[in-house]
Motif scaffolding. Structure first.
Motif, PDB file in Angstrom:
ATOM      1  N   PRO A 303      38.065  49.356  44.959  1.00 49.57           N
ATOM      2  CA  PRO A 303      39.209  48.531  44.569  1.00 49.57           C
ATOM      3  C   PRO A 303      38.985  47.921  43.183  1.00 49.57           C
ATOM      4  CG  PRO A 303      38.578  48.073  46.830  1.00 49.57           C
ATOM      5  CD  PRO A 303      37.503  48.941  46.256  1.00 49.57           C
ATOM      6  N   ASP A 304      40.069  47.553  42.531  1.00 44.28           N
ATOM      7  CA  ASP A 304      39.991  47.063  41.153  1.00 44.28           C
ATOM      8  C   ASP A 304      39.098  45.840  41.004  1.00 44.28           C
ATOM      9  OD1 ASP A 304      41.743  49.096  40.751  1.00 44.28           O
ATOM     10  OD2 ASP A 304      43.444  47.851  40.183  1.00 44.28           O
ATOM     11  N   ASP A 305      39.072  44.966  42.018  1.00 43.26           N
ATOM     12  CA  ASP A 305      38.267  43.748  41.895  1.00 43.26           C
ATOM     13  C   ASP A 305      36.771  44.023  42.046  1.00 43.26           C
ATOM     14  OD1 ASP A 305      38.134  44.238  44.601  1.00 43.26           O
ATOM     15  OD2 ASP A 305      39.006  42.337  45.228  1.00 43.26           O
ATOM     16  N   MET A 306      36.394  45.288  42.270  1.00 45.07           N
ATOM     17  CA  MET A 306      34.984  45.663  42.363  1.00 45.07           C
ATOM     18  C   MET A 306      34.564  46.536  41.177  1.00 45.07           C
ATOM     19  SD  MET A 306      34.568  46.558  46.448  1.00 45.07           S
ATOM     20  CE  MET A 306      32.802  46.918  46.282  1.00 45.07           C
ATOM     21  N   LYS A 307      35.292  46.448  40.089  1.00 46.40           N
ATOM     22  CA  LYS A 307      35.030  47.333  38.950  1.00 46.40           C
ATOM     23  C   LYS A 307      33.631  47.191  38.380  1.00 46.40           C
ATOM     24  CE  LYS A 307      37.041  44.185  35.486  1.00 46.40           C
ATOM     25  NZ  LYS A 307      38.068  44.040  34.422  1.00 46.40           N
ATOM     26  N   ASP A 308      33.021  46.023  38.557  1.00 47.01           N
ATOM     27  CA  ASP A 308      31.670  45.803  38.031  1.00 47.01           C
ATOM     28  C   ASP A 308      30.591  45.939  39.102  1.00 47.01           C
ATOM     29  OD1 ASP A 308      32.635  45.238  35.430  1.00 47.01           O
ATOM     30  OD2 ASP A 308      33.085  43.171  36.020  1.00 47.01           O
ATOM     31  N   ALA A 309      30.982  46.412  40.267  1.00 43.96           N
ATOM     32  CA  ALA A 309      30.029  46.521  41.385  1.00 43.96           C
ATOM     33  C   ALA A 309      28.920  47.520  41.076  1.00 43.96           C
ATOM     34  CB  ALA A 309      30.755  46.935  42.650  1.00 43.96           C
ATOM     35  N   GLU A 310      27.723  47.178  41.469  1.00 40.23           N
ATOM     36  CA  GLU A 310      26.586  48.078  41.373  1.00 40.23           C
ATOM     37  C   GLU A 310      26.143  48.455  42.780  1.00 40.23           C
ATOM     38  OE1 GLU A 310      23.572  46.218  39.075  1.00 40.23           O
ATOM     39  OE2 GLU A 310      24.794  46.081  37.251  1.00 40.23           O
ATOM     40  N   ASP A 311      25.395  49.526  42.887  1.00 39.88           N
ATOM     41  CA  ASP A 311      24.916  49.977  44.198  1.00 39.88           C
ATOM     42  C   ASP A 311      26.063  50.109  45.188  1.00 39.88           C
ATOM     43  OD1 ASP A 311      22.287  49.936  43.233  1.00 39.88           O
ATOM     44  OD2 ASP A 311      22.083  47.813  43.720  1.00 39.88           O
ATOM     45  N   VAL A 312      27.095  50.831  44.788  1.00 44.38           N
ATOM     46  CA  VAL A 312      28.270  51.034  45.635  1.00 44.38           C
ATOM     47  C   VAL A 312      27.878  51.794  46.896  1.00 44.38           C
ATOM     48  CG1 VAL A 312      30.528  52.154  45.783  1.00 44.38           C
ATOM     49  CG2 VAL A 312      29.844  50.979  43.682  1.00 44.38           C
ATOM     50  N   LYS A 313      28.310  51.281  48.018  1.00 44.16           N
ATOM     51  CA  LYS A 313      27.961  51.892  49.298  1.00 44.16           C
ATOM     52  C   LYS A 313      28.814  53.123  49.568  1.00 44.16           C
ATOM     53  CE  LYS A 313      25.034  48.604  50.430  1.00 44.16           C
ATOM     54  NZ  LYS A 313      25.109  47.777  49.209  1.00 44.16           N
ATOM     55  N   THR A 314      28.311  53.968  50.461  1.00 43.58           N
ATOM     56  CA  THR A 314      29.046  55.143  50.898  1.00 43.58           C
ATOM     57  C   THR A 314      28.556  55.539  52.278  1.00 43.58           C
ATOM     58  OG1 THR A 314      29.793  57.363  50.288  1.00 43.58           O
ATOM     59  CG2 THR A 314      27.464  56.850  49.903  1.00 43.58           C
ATOM     60  N   TYR A 315      29.202  56.538  52.857  1.00 42.38           N
ATOM     61  CA  TYR A 315      28.778  57.039  54.159  1.00 42.38           C
ATOM     62  C   TYR A 315      27.577  57.975  53.988  1.00 42.38           C
ATOM     63  CZ  TYR A 315      28.664  59.805  58.411  1.00 42.38           C
ATOM     64  OH  TYR A 315      28.239  60.443  59.545  1.00 42.38           O
ATOM     65  N   ALA A 316      26.687  57.959  54.961  1.00 40.34           N
ATOM     66  CA  ALA A 316      25.526  58.855  54.951  1.00 40.34           C
ATOM     67  C   ALA A 316      25.678  59.916  56.024  1.00 40.34           C
ATOM     68  CB  ALA A 316      24.248  58.062  55.207  1.00 40.34           C
ATOM     69  N   ASP A 317      25.748  61.164  55.606  1.00 40.58           N
ATOM     70  CA  ASP A 317      25.619  62.258  56.548  1.00 40.58           C
ATOM     71  C   ASP A 317      24.119  62.385  56.802  1.00 40.58           C
ATOM     72  OD1 ASP A 317      26.578  64.734  57.973  1.00 40.58           O
ATOM     73  OD2 ASP A 317      25.178  65.621  56.539  1.00 40.58           O
ATOM     74  N   ALA A 318      23.680  61.773  57.869  1.00 41.60           N
ATOM     75  CA  ALA A 318      22.240  61.614  58.081  1.00 41.60           C
ATOM     76  C   ALA A 318      21.883  61.866  59.536  1.00 41.60           C
ATOM     77  CB  ALA A 318      21.813  60.204  57.677  1.00 41.60           C
ATOM     78  N   LYS A 319      20.761  62.522  59.729  1.00 41.34           N
ATOM     79  CA  LYS A 319      20.272  62.772  61.075  1.00 41.34           C
ATOM     80  C   LYS A 319      18.757  62.579  61.101  1.00 41.34           C
ATOM     81  CE  LYS A 319      23.959  65.882  62.540  1.00 41.34           C
ATOM     82  NZ  LYS A 319      24.312  67.210  63.106  1.00 41.34           N
ATOM     83  N   GLY A 320      18.261  62.360  62.307  1.00 37.99           N
ATOM     84  CA  GLY A 320      16.837  62.106  62.398  1.00 37.99           C
ATOM     85  C   GLY A 320      16.245  62.495  63.729  1.00 37.99           C
ATOM     86  N   ILE A 321      15.084  61.945  63.988  1.00 36.20           N
ATOM     87  CA  ILE A 321      14.267  62.308  65.150  1.00 36.20           C
ATOM     88  C   ILE A 321      14.314  61.202  66.200  1.00 36.20           C
ATOM     89  CG2 ILE A 321      11.876  62.684  65.917  1.00 36.20           C
ATOM     90  CD1 ILE A 321      11.394  64.000  63.171  1.00 36.20           C
ATOM     91  N   VAL A 322      14.407  61.613  67.453  1.00 36.60           N
ATOM     92  CA  VAL A 322      14.294  60.681  68.579  1.00 36.60           C
ATOM     93  C   VAL A 322      13.189  61.164  69.501  1.00 36.60           C
ATOM     94  CG1 VAL A 322      16.729  60.021  68.478  1.00 36.60           C
ATOM     95  CG2 VAL A 322      16.031  61.894  69.982  1.00 36.60           C
ATOM     96  N   ILE A 323      12.645  60.242  70.264  1.00 39.31           N
ATOM     97  CA  ILE A 323      11.660  60.572  71.299  1.00 39.31           C
ATOM     98  C   ILE A 323      12.305  60.295  72.648  1.00 39.31           C
ATOM     99  CG2 ILE A 323       9.435  59.947  72.323  1.00 39.31           C
ATOM    100  CD1 ILE A 323       8.398  59.369  69.545  1.00 39.31           C
ATOM    101  N   TYR A 324      12.195  61.233  73.565  1.00 39.84           N
ATOM    102  CA  TYR A 324      12.889  61.124  74.847  1.00 39.84           C
ATOM    103  C   TYR A 324      12.070  60.356  75.875  1.00 39.84           C
ATOM    104  CZ  TYR A 324      16.166  64.277  72.721  1.00 39.84           C
ATOM    105  OH  TYR A 324      17.094  64.822  71.853  1.00 39.84           O
ATOM    106  N   SER A 325      12.791  59.617  76.704  1.00 41.15           N
ATOM    107  CA  SER A 325      12.138  58.748  77.682  1.00 41.15           C
ATOM    108  C   SER A 325      11.348  59.530  78.719  1.00 41.15           C
ATOM    109  CB  SER A 325      13.196  57.886  78.378  1.00 41.15           C
ATOM    110  OG  SER A 325      13.897  57.090  77.446  1.00 41.15           O
ATOM    111  N   GLN A 326      11.700  60.802  78.922  1.00 40.83           N
ATOM    112  CA  GLN A 326      10.975  61.621  79.886  1.00 40.83           C
ATOM    113  C   GLN A 326       9.548  61.931  79.436  1.00 40.83           C
ATOM    114  OE1 GLN A 326      13.292  65.133  80.701  1.00 40.83           O
ATOM    115  NE2 GLN A 326      15.109  63.977  81.352  1.00 40.83           N
ATOM    116  N   ALA A 327       9.284  61.798  78.153  1.00 35.45           N
ATOM    117  CA  ALA A 327       7.943  62.094  77.632  1.00 35.45           C
ATOM    118  C   ALA A 327       6.941  61.055  78.141  1.00 35.45           C
ATOM    119  CB  ALA A 327       7.962  62.097  76.110  1.00 35.45           C
ATOM    120  N   SER A 328       5.736  61.505  78.424  1.00 34.71           N
ATOM    121  CA  SER A 328       4.696  60.587  78.872  1.00 34.71           C
ATOM    122  C   SER A 328       4.231  59.721  77.699  1.00 34.71           C
ATOM    123  CB  SER A 328       3.507  61.376  79.421  1.00 34.71           C
ATOM    124  OG  SER A 328       2.850  62.078  78.370  1.00 34.71           O
TER     125      SER A 328
END
Length: 439
Positions: A303-328
Motif C-alpha cells: 500500500p502507498d503508506d508503506m512506500k518506505d517499508a524495508e524487509d517487506v513480508k511475503t508468503y513462504a512456499d516452505a516445507k520441512g521435516i517432522v518426527i512421528y509419534s510412533q517412533a521410539s
C-alpha cells in the motif's frame, strides 16, 4: 474441532482396513544387528531423494550403530494421504520431509507428530544452522515447533524490465499507486498487454491463494496472521487494501484471468508471482530470459503508506521435516542426531541448493561465504535467499483448506472478476470464516 474429528475418523477407518499390515514404523535395535534404524521418507522429488541418500551414507560412515533408510514418499493419491494412511496402519516412518505448516497442524491436532522443541538437540540444530529468525514464523499457536523447515521459497514478483524501460522506468514499482501508473502507461503503448496474467487468479481453489492473495496480504499486513488459535484474526485494513488493489487492476483491464501459456515469458504481462523453481525451466525453454537484462525480481507491492517499508513480508512456499509419534525415543534421538550432522555444516545446505534449486531455510545464506560463489553465478536466487527471514509460512490450522476455499469464494475471486466491491468482500469473508471456525 471438526477437522480433528474428521482426521480421527479417517484414520480409524484406514486402521480398520489395515489390520494385516506390519505394525510399527521402525525396527528395534535387535532386529537390525544391534543398530538403531531410522526410516526417512524424502519428498517425491528425485533431487531431494538423492541428496538425503548421500547424507545418510555420510552419516552412517561416522555412526555405524545407526541405519538411516531413505525412501521416496509416495504421491498417490497424494503425499498427505500417504502419510495419514501410514499413521493409521501404524507404519509411519521415523520422520519425513515435504510437510508444510498447515498439514503439520492437522498432524499435530491428531498428536501424530512430536513437538520438536521437546526433543533434546533440536535447539542445537536451530543455532548451528543459523535459522533462529526464520523459525519465528513457524511457531504454532500452542507454542510448540512441530516442523524443522528444510527450505523456504519466498514468493516474490518478477518484472519485465525491458518493457518497463520502454515505458520510461528504470526499476519496478513498489506501491499500488506506482503499479497502477505503470499500468496506465502500459495500456497507452501496448493495449493488449496487462500487468498480471494468470488463469489461477479467477479460480477459488484453496491452494492457489498461497501464490496470489497471501504474498500481497503478508506484505500489506507486515506478516499478520490470518487465522490464529482457531480464530479469524485477519488484518481488516490490509485485507481491504489488497482486495482494493486487485479491484483497481481489474477495473483498468490490467488483469487477465484467462489461461494463457507463459504470459510473462512472452511479454503478455509484465509482472508475475515467481518462485525459484521457475529458473531451471527458463534455462531450457526461455534461455533469453536473463536476470538483470530483461527481468528482475522484487518483493510484493505494498500500500502507498508503506512506500518506505524495508524487509517487506511475503508468503513462504516452505516445507520441512517432522518426527512421528510412533517412533521410539531411541529412534527420535537418532533422527535428531542425523539432522544435527546434516545441518551443522553449511556445505550440506549448499549441496542441497545446488541439487534442488530450493532455498535453504537459514538466515545467513547471503552472508555466509559458503554460498558466495553460488550466488555470484545465480544472482536471481540471491534475492530469494535475502528474503527467507521475511517469508511467512502457511497458517497453522488443521482446517486450512476450507478456510482458504472460503477466501477464494467469498472475497478474492468475486473481487478479481468484478462481482463484489472490496468492503462487501471483507464483510462476507469475515462472517463466513468465523462461522466456519465455530464448527
Amino acid at each position: 474441532m471438526k477437522m480433528k474429528k474428521i482426521v480421527c475418523a479417517v484414520l480409524s477407518v484406514a486402521a480398520a482396513g489395515s489390520l494385516l499390515t506390519a505394525c510399527g514404523g521402525g525396527s528395534s535395535a535387535d532386529e537390525n544387528d544391534g543398530k538403531t534404524k531410522v526410516t526417512f521418507w524424502a519428498a517425491p522429488n528425485p533431487t531431494q531423494v538423492k541428496f538425503w541418500k548421500q547424507m545418510a551414507t555420510a552419516y552412517e560412515k561416522e555412526n555405524p550403530d545407526v541405519d538411516i533408510e531413505v525412501t521416496q514418499m509416495k504421491e498417490s493419491p497424494s503425499s498427505e494421504a500417504t502419510v495419514q494412511s501410514a499413521i493409521a496402519s501404524d507404519t509411519a516412518p521415523t520422520m519425513s520431509e515435504n510437510i508444510n505448516r498447515s498439514f503439520a497442524a492437522q498432524l499435530a491436532d491428531s498428536e501424530a507428530i512430536v513437538p520438536l522443541n521437546e526433543v533434546d538437540g533440536f535447539d542445537k540444530i536451530i543455532e548451528e544452522r543459523n535459522m533462529t529468525e526464520s523459525m519465528e514464523g513457524w511457531e504454532f499457536s500452542d507454542g510448540n515447533q512441530y516442523v524443522l523447515p528444510v527450505y523456504s521459497n519466498p514468493i516474490l514478483f518478477g518484472w519485465r524490465t525491458d518493457i518497463l524501460n520502454e515505458l520510461g522506468y528504470s526499476e519496478p514499482p513498489k506501491t499500488y499507486s506506482e503499479a497502477l501508473e505503470v499500468g496506465k502507461k502500459l495500456k497507452e503503448k501496448y493495449p493488449d498487454k496487462v500487468l498480471w496474467a494468470k488463469g489461477d487468479l479467477g479460480d477459488p481453489t484453496a491452494w492457489m491463494r498461497w501464490f496470489d492473495f497471501f504474498p500481497l496480504y503478508d506484505a500489506a499486513s507486515d506478516g499478520a496472521a490470518f487465522v490464529e488459535n482457531n480464530q479469524f484474526v485477519a488484518d481488516k485494513d490490509a485485507t481491504i487494501d489488497t482486495l482494493s488493489f486487485m479491484s483497481d487492476l481489474a477495473d483498468q483491464k490490467l488483469l487477465l484471468t484467462d489461461q494463457v501459456t507463459d504470459p510473462f515469458e512472452t511479454g503478455t504481462s509484465i509482472m508475475t508471482d515467481l518462485g525459484p523453481w521457475t529458473f531451471p525451466n527458463w534455462a531450457e525453454k526461455y534461455p533469453d530470459m536473463v536476470f538483470g537484462e530483461n527481468y528482475t525480481v522484487s518483493s510484493p507491492l505494498v500500500p502507498d503508506d508503506m512506500k518506505d517499508a524495508e524487509d517487506v513480508k511475503t508468503y513462504a512456499d516452505a516445507k520441512g521435516i517432522v518426527i512421528y509419534s510412533q517412533a521410539s525415543k531411541e529412534e527420535q534421538k537418532a533422527a535428531i542426531d542425523f539432522l544435527t550432522f546434516v545441518y551443522s555444516d553449511a556445505k550440506n545446505d549448499l549441496k542441497f541448493l545446488e541439487m534442488t534449486n530450493l532455498i535453504p531455510a537459514r538466515d545467513d545464506a547471503t552472508e555466509n561465504e559458503t554460498f558466495t560463489a553460488f550466488f555470484e553465478e545465480n544472482p536471481q536466487l540471491k534475492v530469494y535467499a535475502e528474503n527467507v527471514p521475511n517469508a511467512i509460512p502457511a497458517m497453522d490450522n488443521a482446517n486450512y483448506n476450507d478456510i482458504q476455499q472460503i477466501l477464494g469464494e467469498e472475497a478474492w475471486v468475486p473481487v478479481v472478476t468484478g462481482k463484489k466491491e472490496p468492503e462487501k468482500a471483507w464483510t462476507d469473508l469475515s462472517k463466513a470464516e468465523k462461522e466456519e471456525l465455530k464448527k
